[in-house]
Design a protein around this motif. Structure first.
Motif, PDB file in Angstrom:
ATOM      1  N   SER A   1      -4.635  -2.634  -2.341  1.00 50.94           N
ATOM      2  CA  SER A   1      -3.913  -3.130  -1.168  1.00 50.94           C
ATOM      3  C   SER A   1      -4.437  -2.495   0.109  1.00 50.94           C
ATOM      4  O   SER A   1      -4.464  -3.134   1.169  1.00 50.94           O
ATOM      5  CB  SER A   1      -2.414  -2.861  -1.327  1.00 50.94           C
ATOM      6  OG  SER A   1      -2.166  -1.471  -1.503  1.00 50.94           O
ATOM      7  N   GLY A   2      -4.869  -1.228   0.041  1.00 45.11           N
ATOM      8  CA  GLY A   2      -5.455  -0.592   1.217  1.00 45.11           C
ATOM      9  C   GLY A   2      -6.762  -1.250   1.633  1.00 45.11           C
ATOM     10  O   GLY A   2      -7.041  -1.422   2.821  1.00 45.11           O
ATOM     11  N   VAL A   3      -7.571  -1.638   0.629  1.00 41.29           N
ATOM     12  CA  VAL A   3      -8.818  -2.344   0.924  1.00 41.29           C
ATOM     13  C   VAL A   3      -8.528  -3.684   1.581  1.00 41.29           C
ATOM     14  O   VAL A   3      -9.153  -4.054   2.587  1.00 41.29           O
ATOM     15  CB  VAL A   3      -9.634  -2.538  -0.373  1.00 41.29           C
ATOM     16  CG1 VAL A   3     -10.800  -3.502  -0.144  1.00 41.29           C
ATOM     17  CG2 VAL A   3     -10.151  -1.195  -0.878  1.00 41.29           C
ATOM     18  N   MET A   4      -7.571  -4.440   1.040  1.00 38.20           N
ATOM     19  CA  MET A   4      -7.220  -5.738   1.608  1.00 38.20           C
ATOM     20  C   MET A   4      -6.636  -5.586   3.008  1.00 38.20           C
ATOM     21  O   MET A   4      -6.925  -6.388   3.907  1.00 38.20           O
ATOM     22  CB  MET A   4      -6.217  -6.446   0.699  1.00 38.20           C
ATOM     23  CG  MET A   4      -6.771  -6.792  -0.673  1.00 38.20           C
ATOM     24  SD  MET A   4      -8.200  -7.902  -0.584  1.00 38.20           S
ATOM     25  CE  MET A   4      -7.456  -9.322   0.219  1.00 38.20           C
ATOM     26  N   MET A   5      -5.823  -4.551   3.222  1.00 43.00           N
ATOM     27  CA  MET A   5      -5.216  -4.331   4.526  1.00 43.00           C
ATOM     28  C   MET A   5      -6.276  -4.049   5.586  1.00 43.00           C
ATOM     29  O   MET A   5      -6.273  -4.634   6.674  1.00 43.00           O
ATOM     30  CB  MET A   5      -4.230  -3.168   4.438  1.00 43.00           C
ATOM     31  CG  MET A   5      -3.557  -2.796   5.753  1.00 43.00           C
ATOM     32  SD  MET A   5      -2.460  -1.372   5.531  1.00 43.00           S
ATOM     33  CE  MET A   5      -3.657  -0.082   5.144  1.00 43.00           C
ATOM     34  N   ASN A   6      -7.213  -3.163   5.281  1.00 39.89           N
ATOM     35  CA  ASN A   6      -8.265  -2.829   6.242  1.00 39.89           C
ATOM     36  C   ASN A   6      -9.194  -4.012   6.491  1.00 39.89           C
ATOM     37  O   ASN A   6      -9.648  -4.234   7.617  1.00 39.89           O
ATOM     38  CB  ASN A   6      -9.070  -1.624   5.743  1.00 39.89           C
ATOM     39  CG  ASN A   6      -8.284  -0.331   5.814  1.00 39.89           C
ATOM     40  OD1 ASN A   6      -7.422  -0.178   6.666  1.00 39.89           O
ATOM     41  ND2 ASN A   6      -8.567   0.586   4.908  1.00 39.89           N
TER      42      ASN A   6
ATOM     43  N   HIS B   1       0.829  -1.209   0.000  1.00 44.02           N
ATOM     44  CA  HIS B   1       0.000   0.000   0.000  1.00 44.02           C
ATOM     45  C   HIS B   1       0.863   1.258   0.000  1.00 44.02           C
ATOM     46  O   HIS B   1       0.659   2.169  -0.820  1.00 44.02           O
ATOM     47  CB  HIS B   1      -0.910  -0.030   1.232  1.00 44.02           C
ATOM     48  CG  HIS B   1      -1.804   1.156   1.360  1.00 44.02           C
ATOM     49  ND1 HIS B   1      -2.827   1.428   0.467  1.00 44.02           N
ATOM     50  CD2 HIS B   1      -1.849   2.159   2.286  1.00 44.02           C
ATOM     51  CE1 HIS B   1      -3.453   2.539   0.832  1.00 44.02           C
ATOM     52  NE2 HIS B   1      -2.879   3.001   1.922  1.00 44.02           N
ATOM     53  N   GLY B   2       1.838   1.306   0.908  1.00 46.03           N
ATOM     54  CA  GLY B   2       2.676   2.495   1.023  1.00 46.03           C
ATOM     55  C   GLY B   2       3.554   2.719  -0.198  1.00 46.03           C
ATOM     56  O   GLY B   2       3.651   3.839  -0.714  1.00 46.03           O
ATOM     57  N   VAL B   3       4.183   1.648  -0.697  1.00 46.63           N
ATOM     58  CA  VAL B   3       5.107   1.779  -1.826  1.00 46.63           C
ATOM     59  C   VAL B   3       4.358   2.138  -3.105  1.00 46.63           C
ATOM     60  O   VAL B   3       4.791   3.008  -3.874  1.00 46.63           O
ATOM     61  CB  VAL B   3       5.915   0.480  -2.007  1.00 46.63           C
ATOM     62  CG1 VAL B   3       6.728   0.536  -3.295  1.00 46.63           C
ATOM     63  CG2 VAL B   3       6.832   0.259  -0.818  1.00 46.63           C
ATOM     64  N   SER B   4       3.229   1.474  -3.354  1.00 46.70           N
ATOM     65  CA  SER B   4       2.491   1.730  -4.600  1.00 46.70           C
ATOM     66  C   SER B   4       1.929   3.144  -4.643  1.00 46.70           C
ATOM     67  O   SER B   4       1.984   3.817  -5.695  1.00 46.70           O
ATOM     68  CB  SER B   4       1.367   0.711  -4.768  1.00 46.70           C
ATOM     69  OG  SER B   4       0.507   0.715  -3.641  1.00 46.70           O
ATOM     70  N   LEU B   5       1.391   3.622  -3.517  1.00 52.24           N
ATOM     71  CA  LEU B   5       0.902   4.999  -3.490  1.00 52.24           C
ATOM     72  C   LEU B   5       2.050   5.999  -3.618  1.00 52.24           C
ATOM     73  O   LEU B   5       1.891   7.064  -4.220  1.00 52.24           O
ATOM     74  CB  LEU B   5       0.118   5.263  -2.209  1.00 52.24           C
ATOM     75  CG  LEU B   5      -1.288   4.650  -2.150  1.00 52.24           C
ATOM     76  CD1 LEU B   5      -1.975   5.014  -0.840  1.00 52.24           C
ATOM     77  CD2 LEU B   5      -2.142   5.102  -3.329  1.00 52.24           C
ATOM     78  N   LEU B   6       3.202   5.650  -3.061  1.00 57.32           N
ATOM     79  CA  LEU B   6       4.369   6.521  -3.206  1.00 57.32           C
ATOM     80  C   LEU B   6       4.800   6.592  -4.672  1.00 57.32           C
ATOM     81  O   LEU B   6       5.088   7.670  -5.189  1.00 57.32           O
ATOM     82  CB  LEU B   6       5.516   6.008  -2.340  1.00 57.32           C
ATOM     83  CG  LEU B   6       6.842   6.774  -2.455  1.00 57.32           C
ATOM     84  CD1 LEU B   6       6.656   8.227  -2.020  1.00 57.32           C
ATOM     85  CD2 LEU B   6       7.929   6.104  -1.637  1.00 57.32           C
ATOM     86  N   VAL B   7       4.825   5.446  -5.348  1.00 55.06           N
ATOM     87  CA  VAL B   7       5.187   5.426  -6.767  1.00 55.06           C
ATOM     88  C   VAL B   7       4.187   6.238  -7.585  1.00 55.06           C
ATOM     89  O   VAL B   7       4.567   7.029  -8.464  1.00 55.06           O
ATOM     90  CB  VAL B   7       5.262   3.977  -7.281  1.00 55.06           C
ATOM     91  CG1 VAL B   7       5.411   3.948  -8.798  1.00 55.06           C
ATOM     92  CG2 VAL B   7       6.427   3.242  -6.624  1.00 55.06           C
ATOM     93  N   GLY B   8       2.885   6.058  -7.302  1.00 57.14           N
ATOM     94  CA  GLY B   8       1.874   6.836  -8.006  1.00 57.14           C
ATOM     95  C   GLY B   8       2.040   8.324  -7.784  1.00 57.14           C
ATOM     96  O   GLY B   8       1.931   9.128  -8.727  1.00 57.14           O
ATOM     97  N   THR B   9       2.327   8.718  -6.546  1.00 58.61           N
ATOM     98  CA  THR B   9       2.531  10.131  -6.230  1.00 58.61           C
ATOM     99  C   THR B   9       3.751  10.686  -6.945  1.00 58.61           C
ATOM    100  O   THR B   9       3.726  11.798  -7.494  1.00 58.61           O
ATOM    101  CB  THR B   9       2.690  10.306  -4.713  1.00 58.61           C
ATOM    102  OG1 THR B   9       1.507   9.842  -4.055  1.00 58.61           O
ATOM    103  CG2 THR B   9       2.930  11.768  -4.359  1.00 58.61           C
ATOM    104  N   MET B  10       4.845   9.911  -6.944  1.00 56.60           N
ATOM    105  CA  MET B  10       6.066  10.361  -7.613  1.00 56.60           C
ATOM    106  C   MET B  10       5.824  10.612  -9.092  1.00 56.60           C
ATOM    107  O   MET B  10       6.290  11.618  -9.658  1.00 56.60           O
ATOM    108  CB  MET B  10       7.178   9.322  -7.419  1.00 56.60           C
ATOM    109  CG  MET B  10       7.777   9.294  -6.028  1.00 56.60           C
ATOM    110  SD  MET B  10       8.866   7.862  -5.790  1.00 56.60           S
ATOM    111  CE  MET B  10       9.923   7.989  -7.227  1.00 56.60           C
ATOM    112  N   PHE B  11       5.095   9.722  -9.752  1.00 61.76           N
ATOM    113  CA  PHE B  11       4.854   9.893 -11.182  1.00 61.76           C
ATOM    114  C   PHE B  11       3.890  11.051 -11.452  1.00 61.76           C
ATOM    115  O   PHE B  11       3.980  11.702 -12.496  1.00 61.76           O
ATOM    116  CB  PHE B  11       4.316   8.605 -11.791  1.00 61.76           C
ATOM    117  CG  PHE B  11       5.398   7.655 -12.225  1.00 61.76           C
ATOM    118  CD1 PHE B  11       6.104   7.880 -13.387  1.00 61.76           C
ATOM    119  CD2 PHE B  11       5.725   6.551 -11.456  1.00 61.76           C
ATOM    120  CE1 PHE B  11       7.115   7.019 -13.802  1.00 61.76           C
ATOM    121  CE2 PHE B  11       6.730   5.684 -11.844  1.00 61.76           C
ATOM    122  CZ  PHE B  11       7.430   5.918 -13.014  1.00 61.76           C
ATOM    123  N   ILE B  12       2.977  11.318 -10.518  1.00 61.95           N
ATOM    124  CA  ILE B  12       2.097  12.478 -10.696  1.00 61.95           C
ATOM    125  C   ILE B  12       2.905  13.772 -10.607  1.00 61.95           C
ATOM    126  O   ILE B  12       2.738  14.688 -11.420  1.00 61.95           O
ATOM    127  CB  ILE B  12       0.970  12.451  -9.650  1.00 61.95           C
ATOM    128  CG1 ILE B  12      -0.013  11.315  -9.944  1.00 61.95           C
ATOM    129  CG2 ILE B  12       0.220  13.786  -9.644  1.00 61.95           C
ATOM    130  CD1 ILE B  12      -1.101  11.161  -8.908  1.00 61.95           C
TER     131      ILE B  12
END
Length: 306
Positions: A211-216, A144-155
């Motif tokens: 991943s956030g949905v699965m984590m929660n 969750h953390g890494v994928s959102l970080l990658v998405g943010t970086m590319f934005i």
């Protein structure tokens, strides 16, 4: 003190100021070239970028080992501060590679401010509490953390190249490129970078949301679909997906400008979502429910004081 211990103490003294100064000097040199020529500019830029990236990397390694020194499990994305610093490192690495590839270009003039924005965000969140660590959902939390970080970086990456495209397109329209000291890549290259950022950010946000949905669900047994951070993250996912689909379609009269406008809109949506998430309890341990009656208070386990 032996040599190993002395070297370790020197590396542990690397602070955020070390690489921040390097990036600021790079930006100042990029601005200075607009007004006058600077001998040895390319060597200085690449040298300062590499030095800043090395200091930045050492700082991240120190952050990774910080929890281990406290007797806890080492983790890099332990809080919002580390999350933003790692994002800045990714953008700084991209800027360094692109500058080495084209040392006469001025891409750093647009990319370095994005690095400084993330470092500023990190400083703003330096006192933020650590994320909740639960071994049962640790894998999903990392994804969750890494994928959102990658998405943010590319934005954020896309914002820089979107602005480059609009600036370069405007100069070509006015035929003023020869009189300018700002050297940018071709419109075709800039458009390809915009397309890459649109597709990669959509993929990163999609994996982060899933991943956030699965984590929660694994942690709490349900998903708070109506919570503010979930709603805003889902809205970001919908928008970046629509933007990626629009980019993949053909026949638009806007051409490369369409990609530039889409990546800028992505960034605006990101700012809205990040504002809502950062000021929420996202990723923080949930507080235990308080008893609402004397009967519930009396039924709580007795704890001896003292």
């Amino acid at each position: 003190m032996d040599t190993a211990a002395k070297g370790k103490s020197v590396l542990s003294g690397v602070s955020i100021t070390c690489f921040l100064l390097s990036y600021v000097l790079v930006l100042l040199m990029e601005v200075a070239r607009i007004f006058f020529k600077v001998p040895g500019r390319n060597v200085f830029l690449i040298g300062m970028l590499v030095m800043g990236l090395i200091a930045h990397s050492i700082f991240l390694v120190n952050q990774f080992t910080l929890t281990a020194m406290d007797g806890e499990r080492p983790q890099l994305l332990a809080n919002w501060f580390q999350w933003a610093v790692l994002g800045a490192w990714g953008l700084a690495l991209s800027c360094t590679l692109l500058t080495i590839r084209n040392p006469n270009g001025s891409m750093g003039l647009f990319l370095i401010p994005m690095v400084l924005i993330l470092i500023g965000l990190a400083q703003f969140m330096v006192s933020a509490p650590a994320f909740e660590l639960d071994t049962t959902v640790n894998l999903w939390r990392a994804i969750h953390g890494v994928s959102l970080l990658v998405g943010t970086m590319f934005i954020v990456f896309g914002l820089a190249f979107g602005l480059m495209y609009l600036f370069q397109s405007h100069r070509l329209k006015l035929r003023s490129q020869k009189r300018s000291r700002i050297k940018l890549p071709t419109l075709e290259f800039l458009q390809s970078m915009n397309r890459l950022s649109l597709l990669a950010s959509a993929l990163g946000v999609a994996v982060g949301l899933l991943s956030g949905v699965m984590m929660n669900f694994n942690q709490q047994g349900h998903v708070a679909w109506l919570s503010g951070e979930t709603v805003f993250t889902f809205a970001l996912f919908v928008w970046v997906t629509i933007a990626a689909l629009l980019e993949m379609t053909t026949g638009s009269s806007l051409g490369g400008r369409r990609s530039a406008y889409l990546v800028i809109a992505n960034f605006i949506f990101l700012v809205v979502v990040m504002t809502s998430v950062l000021f929420s309890s996202h990723g923080q341990p949930s507080k235990p429910a308080q008893p609402t009656s004397q009967f519930e208070a009396d039924s709580l386990p007795y704890r001896e004081v003292g």
